[in-house]
Scaffold this motif. Structure first.
Motif, short mmCIF file in Angstrom:
data_model
loop_
_atom_site.label_atom_id
_atom_site.label_comp_id
_atom_site.label_asym_id
_atom_site.label_seq_id
_atom_site.Cartn_x
_atom_site.Cartn_y
_atom_site.Cartn_z
N ARG A 50 0.85 -1.20 0.00
CA ARG A 50 0.00 0.00 0.00
C ARG A 50 0.88 1.24 0.00
NH1 ARG A 50 -5.40 0.51 2.16
NH2 ARG A 50 -6.13 2.51 1.39
N HIS A 51 0.52 2.22 -0.82
CA HIS A 51 1.31 3.44 -0.97
C HIS A 51 0.37 4.64 -0.86
CE1 HIS A 51 4.88 5.53 -2.81
NE2 HIS A 51 3.95 6.45 -2.88
N LEU A 52 0.55 5.43 0.19
CA LEU A 52 -0.25 6.64 0.36
C LEU A 52 0.58 7.84 -0.08
CD1 LEU A 52 -1.86 5.99 3.86
CD2 LEU A 52 -2.81 5.48 1.61
N VAL A 53 -0.04 8.73 -0.83
CA VAL A 53 0.67 9.90 -1.34
C VAL A 53 0.43 11.07 -0.39
CG1 VAL A 53 0.90 11.50 -3.28
CG2 VAL A 53 0.49 9.07 -3.70
N LYS A 54 1.53 11.74 -0.01
CA LYS A 54 1.43 12.93 0.83
C LYS A 54 0.90 14.08 -0.01
CE LYS A 54 5.47 11.73 3.62
NZ LYS A 54 6.85 12.13 3.91
N PRO A 55 0.19 15.01 0.59
CA PRO A 55 -0.11 15.08 2.02
C PRO A 55 -1.16 14.04 2.43
CG PRO A 55 -1.20 16.87 0.87
CD PRO A 55 -0.36 16.15 -0.15
N LEU A 56 -0.96 13.49 3.61
CA LEU A 56 -1.84 12.44 4.13
C LEU A 56 -3.02 13.05 4.86
CD1 LEU A 56 0.89 10.25 5.84
CD2 LEU A 56 -0.13 9.85 3.61
N THR A 57 -4.15 12.38 4.78
CA THR A 57 -5.22 12.71 5.72
C THR A 57 -5.14 11.64 6.80
OG1 THR A 57 -6.95 11.37 4.69
CG2 THR A 57 -6.68 13.64 3.87
N MET A 58 -5.27 12.04 8.03
CA MET A 58 -5.13 11.08 9.12
C MET A 58 -6.23 10.02 9.06
SD MET A 58 -2.33 11.69 10.47
CE MET A 58 -1.37 12.80 9.47
N LYS A 59 -7.41 10.40 8.62
CA LYS A 59 -8.50 9.42 8.52
C LYS A 59 -8.14 8.32 7.53
CE LYS A 59 -13.44 9.05 7.65
NZ LYS A 59 -14.68 9.76 7.33
N SER A 60 -7.58 8.69 6.37
CA SER A 60 -7.22 7.65 5.38
C SER A 60 -6.04 6.83 5.87
CB SER A 60 -6.94 8.27 4.01
OG SER A 60 -5.79 9.10 4.06
N LEU A 61 -5.11 7.46 6.58
CA LEU A 61 -3.96 6.73 7.12
C LEU A 61 -4.42 5.70 8.15
CD1 LEU A 61 -0.92 6.27 7.46
CD2 LEU A 61 -0.97 8.05 9.22
N VAL A 62 -5.26 6.10 9.07
CA VAL A 62 -5.75 5.18 10.10
C VAL A 62 -6.50 4.02 9.45
CG1 VAL A 62 -7.38 4.95 12.03
CG2 VAL A 62 -5.78 6.88 11.96
N ALA A 63 -7.36 4.32 8.48
CA ALA A 63 -8.11 3.27 7.80
C ALA A 63 -7.16 2.31 7.08
CB ALA A 63 -9.09 3.89 6.80
N ALA A 64 -6.13 2.84 6.44
CA ALA A 64 -5.17 1.99 5.72
C ALA A 64 -4.40 1.10 6.69
CB ALA A 64 -4.22 2.86 4.90
N LEU A 65 -4.00 1.65 7.83
CA LEU A 65 -3.27 0.85 8.83
C LEU A 65 -4.14 -0.29 9.35
CD1 LEU A 65 -1.49 3.68 10.82
CD2 LEU A 65 -0.39 1.99 9.34
N ILE A 66 -5.39 0.02 9.66
CA ILE A 66 -6.30 -1.01 10.15
C ILE A 66 -6.49 -2.08 9.08
CG2 ILE A 66 -8.70 -1.48 10.80
CD1 ILE A 66 -8.61 1.29 12.26
#
Length: 129
Positions: free
Chosen positions: A104-120
């Motif tokens: 999984r690759h998230l592009v900055k700037p990150l939204t914390m909501k999408s980061l938390v969902a991706a981690l889960i």
């Protein structure tokens, strides 16, 4: 605000060299109940933390470019230990190492909501539990 699913008591390694973003990640993850390991700003310190076995790492967030150094040795170390991780980068995923195309690759700037969902999402293993 807590997101359903949970990062509570999950040990999350944060490898990020941008101080302000690192602080934002720590704050957001802590608010979600996570135990943050780091943040560490470079490959050497991240590998030292992994090798030292400073507690089990449940999941990791890796910035791809750490002051000009690629984070891939850390990714290899985590893969070798079966630790799920994702990349967070200002670069497109197709500019990265092809060996990690499935990560999984998230592009900055990150939204914390999408980061938390991706981690889960990456911590949930089919048939686990």
């Amino acid at each position: 605000m807590m997101v359903s699913g949970s990062l509570t008591d999950r040990r999350i390694l944060v490898v990020e060299d941008e101080y302000i973003l690192a602080r934002q990640l720590v704050r957001a993850l802590t608010q979600e109940g996570a135990v943050v390991l780091g943040p560490v700003p470079d490959v050497a310190r991240a590998l030292a933390m992994i090798d030292a076995g400073q507690g089990e790492i449940d999941v990791a967030i890796l910035d791809v470019n750490l002051a000009g150094e690629k984070v891939y040795p850390v990714a290899d170390a985590l893969l070798g230990r079966g630790v799920p991780f994702l990349f967070a980068s200002g670069y497109d995923a197709d500019e990265g190492d092809a060996r990690f195309a499935a990560i999984r690759h998230l592009v900055k700037p990150l939204t914390m909501k999408s980061l938390v969902a991706a981690l889960i999402a990456i911590m949930v293993v089919p048939g686990d539990g």
